[in-house]
Design a protein around this motif. Structure first.
Motif, PDB file in Angstrom:
ATOM      1  N   GLY A 235       1.473  -3.174   1.528  1.00  0.00           N
ATOM      2  CA  GLY A 235       2.393  -4.087   2.198  1.00  0.00           C
ATOM      3  C   GLY A 235       1.735  -5.083   3.125  1.00  0.00           C
ATOM      4  O   GLY A 235       0.516  -5.123   3.277  1.00  0.00           O
ATOM      5  N   TYR A 236       2.550  -5.901   3.755  1.00  0.00           N
ATOM      6  CA  TYR A 236       2.077  -6.901   4.704  1.00  0.00           C
ATOM      7  C   TYR A 236       1.698  -6.225   6.028  1.00  0.00           C
ATOM      8  O   TYR A 236       2.180  -5.131   6.332  1.00  0.00           O
ATOM      9  CB  TYR A 236       3.145  -7.961   4.931  1.00  0.00           C
ATOM     10  CG  TYR A 236       3.549  -8.695   3.674  1.00  0.00           C
ATOM     11  CD1 TYR A 236       2.590  -9.284   2.853  1.00  0.00           C
ATOM     12  CD2 TYR A 236       4.896  -8.802   3.303  1.00  0.00           C
ATOM     13  CE1 TYR A 236       2.951  -9.954   1.699  1.00  0.00           C
ATOM     14  CE2 TYR A 236       5.272  -9.479   2.156  1.00  0.00           C
ATOM     15  CZ  TYR A 236       4.296 -10.045   1.352  1.00  0.00           C
ATOM     16  OH  TYR A 236       4.649 -10.707   0.199  1.00  0.00           O
ATOM     17  N   PRO A 237       0.861  -6.870   6.819  1.00  0.00           N
ATOM     18  CA  PRO A 237       0.397  -6.226   8.065  1.00  0.00           C
ATOM     19  C   PRO A 237       1.514  -5.752   8.989  1.00  0.00           C
ATOM     20  O   PRO A 237       1.362  -4.720   9.654  1.00  0.00           O
ATOM     21  CB  PRO A 237      -0.444  -7.335   8.717  1.00  0.00           C
ATOM     22  CG  PRO A 237      -0.993  -8.111   7.566  1.00  0.00           C
ATOM     23  CD  PRO A 237       0.131  -8.138   6.555  1.00  0.00           C
ATOM     24  N   HIS A 238       2.637  -6.474   9.018  1.00  0.00           N
ATOM     25  CA  HIS A 238       3.704  -6.102   9.947  1.00  0.00           C
ATOM     26  C   HIS A 238       4.587  -4.971   9.434  1.00  0.00           C
ATOM     27  O   HIS A 238       5.416  -4.443  10.173  1.00  0.00           O
ATOM     28  CB  HIS A 238       4.587  -7.321  10.252  1.00  0.00           C
ATOM     29  CG  HIS A 238       5.407  -7.785   9.077  1.00  0.00           C
ATOM     30  ND1 HIS A 238       4.902  -8.635   8.122  1.00  0.00           N
ATOM     31  CD2 HIS A 238       6.683  -7.497   8.702  1.00  0.00           C
ATOM     32  CE1 HIS A 238       5.834  -8.869   7.202  1.00  0.00           C
ATOM     33  NE2 HIS A 238       6.919  -8.187   7.537  1.00  0.00           N
ATOM     34  N   GLU A 239       4.407  -4.558   8.169  1.00  0.00           N
ATOM     35  CA  GLU A 239       5.281  -3.546   7.580  1.00  0.00           C
ATOM     36  C   GLU A 239       4.737  -2.140   7.871  1.00  0.00           C
ATOM     37  O   GLU A 239       4.276  -1.429   6.980  1.00  0.00           O
ATOM     38  CB  GLU A 239       5.423  -3.793   6.081  1.00  0.00           C
ATOM     39  CG  GLU A 239       6.172  -5.079   5.768  1.00  0.00           C
ATOM     40  CD  GLU A 239       6.242  -5.379   4.281  1.00  0.00           C
ATOM     41  OE1 GLU A 239       7.284  -5.906   3.841  1.00  0.00           O
ATOM     42  OE2 GLU A 239       5.258  -5.105   3.560  1.00  0.00           O
TER      43      GLU A 239
END
Length: 253
Positions: A235-239
């Motif tokens: 996933g993306y870093p913020h997930e």
């Protein structure tokens, strides 16, 4: 040989690429990795990522995701089918397989696919906002159903004789009920572009007992009608709450 699963690593993001650089080069030398798509649309970065995994694992099996077929910034006439051919060539150059793998009586088969709106028809908001509709380019007359059928026709239709166990993997979801019930209603507008019921029909025709998928960025392990489904998206870093950001072992050979 342990079997690990990972998808949606999106190494365009520096934090994700940093994680890969720090992954042990010794711990997985006898193991197999199922890499279920969405690495990057940038070919040099794709090659870097596949090479990094290939030198850490005894075997890497790969199927591309939708992001991998984007043609943003490339030649105006280039289609996403041509991009797919480039991805296939890049994987081969890196020693990564996009073909069925047979080991110790277990067949692990990739299932290429796309979404075909079998999970629902897209609304106008989705048609305006979904990046694939702008970042992918298909030949004239190709709509999502044609794309899904084109890729599905490349998949193995039946398991060869002598196979004791079948496992499969795809980027796209093979069934809509893999989306957890807790997902907020406002996010369910994405349902039409999550996958295809055709994939579940194919994996069950093969007799698969375990299936790895990606795309939704929601980590899950659930058993439905005799098949164990796994999603281990980086996933993306913020997930941070819906992804584990680590390799997950799903079995052995």
């Amino acid at each position: 040989m342990r079997i690990f699963a990972l998808s949606d690593i999106h190494v365009d993001h520096d934090d994700n690429a940093k994680w890969l650089r720090g992954l042990s080069a010794a711990d997985y030398r006898r193991d197999l990795l199922i890499l279920a798509g969405d690495i990057t649309h940038r070919q040099p970065l794709l090659a870097w990522c596949l090479n990094e995994f290939a030198r850490r694992f005894a075997q890497v099996l790969f199927v591309p995701g939708n992001h991998d077929l984007w043609v943003m910034g490339e030649a105006p006439g280039k289609t996403s089918l041509q991009k797919f051919d480039e991805v296939v060539a890049t994987a081969a150059d890196c020693g990564v397989s996009m073909r069925p793998y047979l080991g110790n009586g277990t067949l692990i088969a990739p299932l290429l696919g796309w979404y075909d709106y079998s999970f629902g028809e897209p609304g106008e908001d989705l048609l305006q906002r979904w990046s694939d509709f702008y970042a992918c380019r298909w030949p004239p007359g190709f709509d999502p159903a044609n794309v899904a059928a084109h890729f599905a026709a490349m998949n193995l239709s039946q398991a060869p004789a002598g196979v004791d166990r079948v496992m499969t993997f795809s980027h796209f979801l093979p069934r809509l009920d893999l989306v957890p019930r807790y997902v907020p209603a406002q996010h369910r507008i994405l349902d039409p572009v999550l996958g295809s019921t055709r994939l579940d029909a194919q994996l069950r025709r093969l007799g698969s007992v375990a299936h790895v998928y990606g795309h939704s960025h929601i980590n899950r392990k659930v058993r439905i009608d005799g098949v164990e489904y796994f999603n281990n998206a980086f996933g993306y870093p913020h997930e941070e709450t819906i992804t584990a950001k680590q390799l997950v072992c799903i079995g052995t050979l």
